[in-house]
Structures are given as structure tokens and as C-alpha cells.
Design an enzyme around this catalytic site. Structure first.
Site, short mmCIF file in Angstrom:
data_model
loop_
_atom_site.label_atom_id
_atom_site.label_comp_id
_atom_site.label_asym_id
_atom_site.label_seq_id
_atom_site.Cartn_x
_atom_site.Cartn_y
_atom_site.Cartn_z
N MET A 1 0.84 -1.18 0.00
CA MET A 1 0.00 0.00 0.00
C MET A 1 0.88 1.24 0.00
O MET A 1 1.51 1.56 1.00
CB MET A 1 -0.88 -0.01 1.25
CG MET A 1 -1.67 1.24 1.42
SD MET A 1 -2.99 0.98 2.61
CE MET A 1 -2.73 2.34 3.69
N PRO A 2 0.96 1.94 -1.12
CA PRO A 2 1.75 3.16 -1.16
C PRO A 2 1.08 4.28 -0.37
O PRO A 2 -0.10 4.57 -0.55
CB PRO A 2 1.79 3.53 -2.64
CG PRO A 2 1.31 2.34 -3.38
CD PRO A 2 0.47 1.56 -2.44
#
Length: 61
Positions: A1-2
Site C-alpha cells: 500500500m503506497p
């Protein structure tokens, strides 16, 4: 998850932010193989009186 944090000088319009998050999200999907719903972008606004370049406040430039 950026999780992407963006610091920018205040004054950008809502439309500019929309365009920016769309472009950055597309890049994260393409380059990082991230899922669209997992890309999180947070803006942190900085006032011109809170930052200096070359020893001069941006507010004074």
C-alpha cells in the site's frame, strides 16, 4: 500500500489537486503494481512564511 505524502506551498486549487492525485495514482498503479484503492495521498500545506530558499523566506521573494 503506497502512502504518498506531498508537501506544497498553500494556494493550489482543488482542480490542481484532483489532477495531481489522478496522475500520481496512475503512476503508482503502473510502476508499483499497486491497487487503485490502496494508493493513499496526503497533502501537507506549507505557508510561504514557513519555508526559505537560499536564506530568504518565500514570502519575501
Amino acid at each position: 500500500m503506497p502512502n504518498i505524502t506531498v508537501e506544497l506551498l498553500s494556494g493550489r486549487t482543488l482542480d490542481q489537486r484532483r489532477e495531481f492525485v489522478a496522475a500520481v495514482t496512475e503512476s503508482a498503479i503502473a510502476i508499483l503494481n499497486a491497487k487503485r484503492e490502496s494508493v493513499r495521498i496526503v497533502f501537507q500545506e506549507i505557508e510561504t512564511t514557513d519555508v526559505a530558499n537560499g536564506g530568504v523566506l518565500v514570502a519575501d521573494a
